[in-house]
Each structure stands twice: as C-alpha cells, then as structure tokens.
Design a protein around this motif. Structure first.
Motif, PDB file in Angstrom:
ATOM      1  N   ALA A  93       0.781  -1.297   0.040  1.00  0.00           N
ATOM      2  CA  ALA A  93       0.008  -0.085   0.091  1.00  0.00           C
ATOM      3  C   ALA A  93       0.832   1.096   0.020  1.00  0.00           C
ATOM      4  N   VAL A  94       0.296   2.318  -0.588  1.00  0.00           N
ATOM      5  CA  VAL A  94       0.937   3.663  -0.448  1.00  0.00           C
ATOM      6  C   VAL A  94       0.319   4.425   0.830  1.00  0.00           C
ATOM      7  N   HIS A  95       1.288   4.884   1.710  1.00  0.00           N
ATOM      8  CA  HIS A  95       0.748   5.667   2.582  1.00  0.00           C
ATOM      9  C   HIS A  95       0.448   7.155   2.347  1.00  0.00           C
ATOM     10  N   LEU A  96      -0.726   7.618   2.349  1.00  0.00           N
ATOM     11  CA  LEU A  96      -0.985   9.091   2.010  1.00  0.00           C
ATOM     12  C   LEU A  96      -2.211   9.265   2.827  1.00  0.00           C
ATOM     13  N   PRO A  97      -1.835   9.889   3.980  1.00  0.00           N
ATOM     14  CA  PRO A  97      -2.812  10.212   4.999  1.00  0.00           C
ATOM     15  C   PRO A  97      -3.770  11.327   4.231  1.00  0.00           C
ATOM     16  N   THR A  98      -5.270  11.353   4.537  1.00  0.00           N
ATOM     17  CA  THR A  98      -6.087  12.135   4.024  1.00  0.00           C
ATOM     18  C   THR A  98      -5.799  13.682   3.987  1.00  0.00           C
ATOM     19  N   ALA A  99      -5.167  14.095   5.098  1.00  0.00           N
ATOM     20  CA  ALA A  99      -4.716  15.599   5.136  1.00  0.00           C
ATOM     21  C   ALA A  99      -3.762  16.036   4.003  1.00  0.00           C
TER      22      ALA A  99
END
Length: 159
Positions: free
Chosen positions: A69-75
């Motif tokens: 998975a790619v880690h990309l927090p919503t903010a």
C-alpha cells in the motif's frame, strides 16, 4: 399496506423495483471493493490494475498496513497525491474499519483531484480479521481468520 407489512419493520418501506435495485447495486460496486477481492487481486501476482492507499496517520500505518500500500494520510492528499499516484491507475482507499469514514474522505479528496477511486469496505480491521498478512514497523505479521468474518476451511466465501 397490509397489517403484516405495517408491523414488519423490514417491509414498512417497500423494496425498490428490480430495475432500480439493479442500478443502485451496480453503482455501489463502482464505488466499493471488499477486502477479499482486493487481497485476491494483490495475491494473483503481476499488476492488479490499481494501487491501494492507506489514508491513516503514521502511527496507524506503523501499527499495521496492507503490504504494497501507499501511505497517504487524507490531510496530505492535496499536496502529495500527484507525487505518489498516477491518475491513469485506479486507487482503492482504506482506513481503520467500518466504523471509520476516513477512507470515504480520502476517496472524496482523490476523486476531486481527478483520480478514479473505490473505497475498500471493512478497512484494515477486516483485512486483519480475514487473516490476510500485513506489515508493521516490526515486520510482517498475520492473524488467524476470524470465523465470524471469513471461512475457516475454504479459500473464499463463495459470494
């Protein structure tokens, strides 16, 4: 309305006409993917045709995330999505679980930026509960499948 349907909370509001129901459920499948289908596509090898995005915090990511998975927090989506994602590749978002709408917020943010996106129903909770391997800051881990969420003696639920 008969006395039977008036007393029946399921039928108090009549089911939709079959054509309306088909359109609704078809649309739902355009917006959602389930954990088992995502896992099967990732485990099949090769390019699954989509990228998985974990929209949670770094602490949550470190606690456990889907391999690859790619880690990309919503903010951070508005400022980082273009560096991490290709708009020609569909995105599947996830967050903690069914009690969290973080994946929905991430999917909305990505869609507004022009990405094709689906939300993974069940989130990380059901990924782990269905017995799929995950990665933590300490390495790879896996739990036994929860018999309330996944078949114990079969590869899939047959649905």
């Amino acid at each position: 309305m008969t006395a039977t349907t008036a007393a029946n909370p399921v039928l108090r509001v009549a089911p939709a006409a079959p054509a309306e129901a088909a359109a609704y459920f078809r649309a739902s499948l355009a917006f959602h993917a389930d954990v088992s289908d995502v896992a099967a596509a990732l485990e099949a090898g090769g390019d699954p045709g989509f990228v998985v995005v974990d929209s949670r915090s770094t602490a949550s990511w470190d606690q456990g995330h889907i391999p690859g998975a790619v880690h990309l927090p919503t903010a951070l989506i508005p400022e980082q999505a273009e560096q991490l994602l290709d708009k020609s590749v569909p995105v599947v978002t996830y967050c903690w679980g069914p009690g969290c709408n973080g994946a929905t917020r991430a999917a909305l943010a990505l869609a507004e930026l022009g990405y094709q996106v689906k939300e993974m129903l069940g989130g990380f909770e059901y990924w782990a509960r269905e017995g799929f391997a995950y990665e933590t800051w300490e390495g790879r881990d896996q739990r036994a499948a929860d018999p309330l969420t996944a078949p114990v003696d079969a590869e899939d639920c047959g649905c």
